[in-house]
Motif scaffolding. Structure first.
Motif, PDB file in Angstrom:
ATOM      1  N   ALA A 346     -53.250   3.844 -28.506  1.00 23.59           N
ATOM      2  CA  ALA A 346     -53.137   2.425 -28.190  1.00 23.59           C
ATOM      3  C   ALA A 346     -51.785   2.146 -27.553  1.00 23.59           C
ATOM      4  CB  ALA A 346     -53.300   1.578 -29.450  1.00 23.59           C
ATOM      5  N   PHE A 347     -51.778   1.195 -26.605  1.00 22.12           N
ATOM      6  CA  PHE A 347     -50.556   0.666 -26.005  1.00 22.12           C
ATOM      7  C   PHE A 347     -50.366  -0.768 -26.484  1.00 22.12           C
ATOM      8  CE2 PHE A 347     -50.051   3.267 -21.816  1.00 22.12           C
ATOM      9  CZ  PHE A 347     -49.708   4.379 -22.573  1.00 22.12           C
ATOM     10  N   LEU A 348     -49.163  -1.104 -26.890  1.00 26.15           N
ATOM     11  CA  LEU A 348     -48.796  -2.485 -27.187  1.00 26.15           C
ATOM     12  C   LEU A 348     -47.684  -2.875 -26.230  1.00 26.15           C
ATOM     13  CD1 LEU A 348     -50.080  -1.465 -29.957  1.00 26.15           C
ATOM     14  CD2 LEU A 348     -48.749  -3.310 -31.016  1.00 26.15           C
ATOM     15  N   LEU A 349     -47.969  -3.751 -25.292  1.00 20.89           N
ATOM     16  CA  LEU A 349     -46.989  -4.210 -24.307  1.00 20.89           C
ATOM     17  C   LEU A 349     -46.439  -5.556 -24.766  1.00 20.89           C
ATOM     18  CD1 LEU A 349     -45.636  -3.635 -21.589  1.00 20.89           C
ATOM     19  CD2 LEU A 349     -47.524  -4.862 -20.480  1.00 20.89           C
ATOM     20  N   LEU A 350     -45.135  -5.605 -24.979  1.00 21.82           N
ATOM     21  CA  LEU A 350     -44.487  -6.770 -25.576  1.00 21.82           C
ATOM     22  C   LEU A 350     -43.547  -7.389 -24.557  1.00 21.82           C
ATOM     23  CD1 LEU A 350     -42.987  -6.891 -29.132  1.00 21.82           C
ATOM     24  CD2 LEU A 350     -41.563  -7.548 -27.186  1.00 21.82           C
ATOM     25  N   ASP A 351     -43.690  -8.699 -24.324  1.00 17.65           N
ATOM     26  CA  ASP A 351     -42.837  -9.426 -23.385  1.00 17.65           C
ATOM     27  C   ASP A 351     -42.182 -10.599 -24.109  1.00 17.65           C
ATOM     28  OD1 ASP A 351     -42.203 -10.003 -20.327  1.00 17.65           O
ATOM     29  OD2 ASP A 351     -42.761 -11.918 -21.247  1.00 17.65           O
ATOM     30  N   LEU A 352     -40.863 -10.785 -23.900  1.00 17.94           N
ATOM     31  CA  LEU A 352     -40.136 -11.887 -24.531  1.00 17.94           C
ATOM     32  C   LEU A 352     -40.352 -13.158 -23.704  1.00 17.94           C
ATOM     33  CD1 LEU A 352     -36.789 -10.079 -25.429  1.00 17.94           C
ATOM     34  CD2 LEU A 352     -38.906 -10.231 -26.749  1.00 17.94           C
ATOM     35  N   VAL A 370     -29.312  -9.728 -27.277  1.00 16.69           N
ATOM     36  CA  VAL A 370     -30.663 -10.017 -27.766  1.00 16.69           C
ATOM     37  C   VAL A 370     -31.579  -8.827 -27.509  1.00 16.69           C
ATOM     38  CG1 VAL A 370     -32.699 -11.464 -27.417  1.00 16.69           C
ATOM     39  CG2 VAL A 370     -30.424 -12.517 -27.562  1.00 16.69           C
ATOM     40  N   LEU A 371     -31.509  -8.254 -26.307  1.00 14.05           N
ATOM     41  CA  LEU A 371     -32.373  -7.114 -25.985  1.00 14.05           C
ATOM     42  C   LEU A 371     -32.089  -5.925 -26.893  1.00 14.05           C
ATOM     43  CD1 LEU A 371     -32.338  -7.253 -22.078  1.00 14.05           C
ATOM     44  CD2 LEU A 371     -34.236  -7.837 -23.585  1.00 14.05           C
ATOM     45  N   LYS A 372     -30.812  -5.641 -27.139  1.00 18.00           N
ATOM     46  CA  LYS A 372     -30.469  -4.522 -28.025  1.00 18.00           C
ATOM     47  C   LYS A 372     -30.934  -4.791 -29.453  1.00 18.00           C
ATOM     48  CE  LYS A 372     -26.117  -4.447 -26.612  1.00 18.00           C
ATOM     49  NZ  LYS A 372     -24.691  -4.025 -26.475  1.00 18.00           N
ATOM     50  N   THR A 373     -30.800  -6.040 -29.902  1.00 18.78           N
ATOM     51  CA  THR A 373     -31.245  -6.376 -31.254  1.00 18.78           C
ATOM     52  C   THR A 373     -32.754  -6.226 -31.387  1.00 18.78           C
ATOM     53  OG1 THR A 373     -29.397  -7.921 -31.471  1.00 18.78           O
ATOM     54  CG2 THR A 373     -31.220  -8.156 -33.023  1.00 18.78           C
ATOM     55  N   ILE A 374     -33.482  -6.701 -30.390  1.00 28.17           N
ATOM     56  CA  ILE A 374     -34.945  -6.588 -30.417  1.00 28.17           C
ATOM     57  C   ILE A 374     -35.360  -5.118 -30.410  1.00 28.17           C
ATOM     58  CG2 ILE A 374     -37.072  -7.081 -29.153  1.00 28.17           C
ATOM     59  CD1 ILE A 374     -35.838  -9.501 -30.540  1.00 28.17           C
ATOM     60  N   ALA A 375     -34.697  -4.309 -29.593  1.00 25.21           N
ATOM     61  CA  ALA A 375     -35.020  -2.884 -29.539  1.00 25.21           C
ATOM     62  C   ALA A 375     -34.809  -2.226 -30.898  1.00 25.21           C
ATOM     63  CB  ALA A 375     -34.166  -2.191 -28.476  1.00 25.21           C
ATOM     64  N   ASP A 376     -33.703  -2.542 -31.560  1.00 28.61           N
ATOM     65  CA  ASP A 376     -33.442  -1.971 -32.887  1.00 28.61           C
ATOM     66  C   ASP A 376     -34.512  -2.396 -33.890  1.00 28.61           C
ATOM     67  OD1 ASP A 376     -31.178  -0.777 -31.901  1.00 28.61           O
ATOM     68  OD2 ASP A 376     -29.809  -2.343 -32.604  1.00 28.61           O
ATOM     69  N   PHE A 391     -39.652  -1.044 -21.264  1.00 29.51           N
ATOM     70  CA  PHE A 391     -40.464  -0.783 -20.094  1.00 29.51           C
ATOM     71  C   PHE A 391     -39.862  -1.388 -18.837  1.00 29.51           C
ATOM     72  CE2 PHE A 391     -44.734  -0.287 -18.054  1.00 29.51           C
ATOM     73  CZ  PHE A 391     -44.864   1.051 -18.362  1.00 29.51           C
ATOM     74  N   GLY A 392     -38.893  -2.264 -19.023  1.00 21.47           N
ATOM     75  CA  GLY A 392     -38.255  -2.895 -17.874  1.00 21.47           C
ATOM     76  C   GLY A 392     -37.968  -4.356 -18.149  1.00 21.47           C
ATOM     77  N   GLY A 393     -36.777  -4.844 -17.753  1.00 23.46           N
ATOM     78  CA  GLY A 393     -36.445  -6.242 -17.961  1.00 23.46           C
ATOM     79  C   GLY A 393     -36.498  -6.619 -19.431  1.00 23.46           C
ATOM     80  N   ASP A 394     -37.356  -7.592 -19.750  1.00 25.99           N
ATOM     81  CA  ASP A 394     -37.514  -8.012 -21.146  1.00 25.99           C
ATOM     82  C   ASP A 394     -38.849  -7.550 -21.711  1.00 25.99           C
ATOM     83  OD1 ASP A 394     -39.142  -9.593 -19.629  1.00 25.99           O
ATOM     84  OD2 ASP A 394     -38.463 -11.506 -20.448  1.00 25.99           O
ATOM     85  N   GLU A 395     -39.374  -6.440 -21.195  1.00 20.04           N
ATOM     86  CA  GLU A 395     -40.632  -5.890 -21.669  1.00 20.04           C
ATOM     87  C   GLU A 395     -40.392  -4.599 -22.453  1.00 20.04           C
ATOM     88  OE1 GLU A 395     -43.917  -7.363 -18.355  1.00 20.04           O
ATOM     89  OE2 GLU A 395     -43.265  -5.272 -18.390  1.00 20.04           O
ATOM     90  N   VAL A 431     -30.390 -17.830 -31.856  1.00 19.30           N
ATOM     91  CA  VAL A 431     -31.505 -17.939 -30.928  1.00 19.30           C
ATOM     92  C   VAL A 431     -32.720 -17.264 -31.545  1.00 19.30           C
ATOM     93  CG1 VAL A 431     -30.816 -15.820 -29.733  1.00 19.30           C
ATOM     94  CG2 VAL A 431     -32.285 -17.438 -28.574  1.00 19.30           C
ATOM     95  N   GLN A 432     -33.878 -17.872 -31.303  1.00 20.44           N
ATOM     96  CA  GLN A 432     -35.159 -17.275 -31.693  1.00 20.44           C
ATOM     97  C   GLN A 432     -35.988 -17.063 -30.443  1.00 20.44           C
ATOM     98  OE1 GLN A 432     -36.258 -20.270 -34.795  1.00 20.44           O
ATOM     99  NE2 GLN A 432     -36.836 -18.460 -35.968  1.00 20.44           N
ATOM    100  N   VAL A 433     -36.481 -15.854 -30.276  1.00 17.63           N
ATOM    101  CA  VAL A 433     -37.349 -15.572 -29.140  1.00 17.63           C
ATOM    102  C   VAL A 433     -38.734 -15.223 -29.662  1.00 17.63           C
ATOM    103  CG1 VAL A 433     -35.500 -14.807 -27.608  1.00 17.63           C
ATOM    104  CG2 VAL A 433     -36.593 -13.173 -29.111  1.00 17.63           C
ATOM    105  N   VAL A 434     -39.702 -15.551 -28.862  1.00 11.96           N
ATOM    106  CA  VAL A 434     -41.099 -15.297 -29.227  1.00 11.96           C
ATOM    107  C   VAL A 434     -41.653 -14.254 -28.267  1.00 11.96           C
ATOM    108  CG1 VAL A 434     -43.399 -16.286 -29.447  1.00 11.96           C
ATOM    109  CG2 VAL A 434     -41.384 -17.601 -30.153  1.00 11.96           C
ATOM    110  N   ALA A 435     -42.414 -13.320 -28.804  1.00  8.18           N
ATOM    111  CA  ALA A 435     -42.979 -12.243 -27.994  1.00  8.18           C
ATOM    112  C   ALA A 435     -44.464 -12.450 -27.788  1.00  8.18           C
ATOM    113  CB  ALA A 435     -42.746 -10.892 -28.665  1.00  8.18           C
TER     114      ALA A 435
END
Length: 479
Positions: A346-352, A370-376, A391-395, A431-435
């Motif tokens: 399965a692939f799960l593609l996540l975009d902020l 934010v990107l580094k925190t989300i990755a961790d 995968f690129g940018g905020d994906e 900040v809160q981001v939604v995926a």
């Protein structure tokens, strides 16, 4: 082979301390040489190499130009003092002192001239090794022998030539055997590998057998059995171990020849035995040194390739894998048959969602945080056998294999949405981001990466169109 050439040998910087160290160390080396010579049989009044020559070069290589006069005075004084105490005429002592100071200076100047400034601290290539051999082993000792020539016994041209050649070759081999070991010992950098005591013990035992009184093979051929051993050590052990092994072999051959035993002694023809021993020591020392340099280059190249490969497969900002790492891992599944037809994948593609607002309000540095925190968080929320890449940018993309039933995939998708939505502190605000997450599931036998990515992308954009809360900002105590 990292052989320091300048600024690495641990010598004192104060002139008086440097003079004391240089005087004492050189005097001790010459005195030990005299002691070994005194044990020799009267028929073999020759030594195969002169170890103090290697020490003298090390002293010059480890000292800045401004301290060379101090080293010159210390070596000259030590040479004269020890020689006079052993009954040598003062004129000869003074001349030998000049020869043994000019010789390493010439070698050091030539060596630094042939090796570029950025490479002066090591012999890191065969080119640097050849510069070391030409400058320190051949040219410097040749000049020293020429200076010492007036002290040769009176005789014809053959006598003078023999004196000059014995001085030249003896000092050259002394540099070849002793200097690498001293330079590595004085290297201030931490060593990757230890001494290798078993290797040195093996070399010592083999030296005692092949260079001792009992010779199983005539004419010194048995001694060359040490050559493959030294080459093997050069491949397997550290440069320090290899240099120490060469020193043990060279010293053993030297002492055995001086004592009138071993495979190189020629009764009634001491200089023939000396020449045979010098050929042997020079051959094994050069061979081992060359193999050390070549193997060190290969090891360094492997390390560089691993680093480059890792960098090419790693996202620079977040430290997790990138798109290339994902496809490399999929190729690995295919080549190793880690996945069989019918295994789920399965692939799960996540975009902020609306991530641009983070950069617009707080700046790109905050966006990177934010990107580094989300990755961790994504890595912490998944298993070690699950692939997480930016995968690129905020994906971000997660690849799941084996135990990834539809229920497990849905549960993981919900868990990822929750961990992504946790507040992230940025200064006095958070900040809160939604995926939005798109999922593509299937079986490995029917797996097509491009098709899975297309399906996951469509699912992700469908999720974006659903009524979900957007990115929000708040102070730590506010609502």
């Amino acid at each position: 082979m990292q052989l320091p050439m300048r600024g690495r040998v641990a010598l004192p910087s104060h002139p008086i301390a440097l003079a004391v160290v240089a005087f004492v160390s050189y005097a001790v080396a010459v005195e030990l040489y005299y002691l070994a010579f005194g044990l020799a049989d009267a028929l073999t009044p020759v030594a195969t190499f002169f170890p103090p020559a290697g020490l003298a070069l090390t002293l010059f290589l480890g000292s800045p130009y401004s301290r060379w006069p101090v080293v010159v005075g210390a070596i000259w004084g030590a040479e004269v003092t020890v020689d006079v105490l052993h009954g040598v005429a003062f004129w000869d002592c003074a001349l030998w002192g000049v020869a043994n100071t000019v010789e390493p200076m010439v070698a050091a100047v030539l060596l630094w001239g042939f090796i570029r400034p950025e490479g002066r601290n090591n012999i890191a290539s065969t080119r640097h090794l050849m510069a070391f051999l030409g400058s320190a082993v051949l040219a410097g000792p040749a000049v020293g022998a020429l200076i010492a020539l007036p002290s040769a016994p009176a005789g014809d041209l053959e006598t003078l030539t023999g004196f000059w050649s014995r001085w030249w070759i003896g000092d050259g081999i002394g540099v070849l055997v002793v200097t690498p070991l001293l330079l590595i010992l004085g290297n201030s950098r931490p060593r990757e590998r230890s001494w290798g005591a078993p290797w040195l013990a093996l070399v010592t035992v083999l030296s005692a057998i092949t260079l001792g009184p009992a010779q199983p093979v005539a004419h010194g051929r048995g001694a060359y059995l040490l050559l493959p051993t030294l080459v093997w050590i050069a491949f397997r052990a550290s440069p320090l171990t290899s240099a120490a092994a060469v020193f043990i072999v060279g010293l053993s051959a030297n002492l055995a020849t001086l004592a009138g035993v071993g495979p190189f002694v020629e009764p009634g023809r001491p200089y023939v035995g000396q020449a045979n021993a010098q050929i042997f020591i020079g051959t094994v020392a050069f061979s081992a040194l060359l193999v050390v340099v070549l193997s060190a280059n290969l090891i360094q190249r492997d390390k560089v390739e691993l680093v480059v490969r890792h960098q090419a497969r790693t996202d620079v900002l977040t430290g997790i894998g990138n798109r290339r790492m994902l496809f490399d891992r999929l190729d690995g599944f295919r080549s190793t048959h880690a996945l069989q037809a019918g295994d789920p994948i399965a692939f799960l593609l996540l975009d902020l969602d609306d991530f641009k607002r983070v950069n617009d309000r707080f700046g790109h540095a905050a966006g990177d945080l934010v990107l580094k925190t989300i990755a961790d968080r994504l890595v912490m929320a998944t298993r070690s056998d699950e692939t997480v890449v930016r995968f690129g940018g905020d994906e971000f993309l997660l690849c799941l294999t084996k135990s990834c039933s539809p229920d497990q995939v849905r549960a993981l998708s919900g868990r990822l949405s929750a961990v992504v939505a946790e507040p992230i502190a940025i200064g006095t605000e958070s900040v809160q981001v939604v995926a939005s997450i798109g999922v593509a599931e299937g079986l490995w036998g029917d797996f097509n990466p491009d098709e899975f990515l297309r399906r996951a992308d469509e699912e992700m954009y469908s999720a974006k169109r659903r009524p979900l809360p957007g990115t929000s900002f708040r102070s730590p105590g506010g609502s």
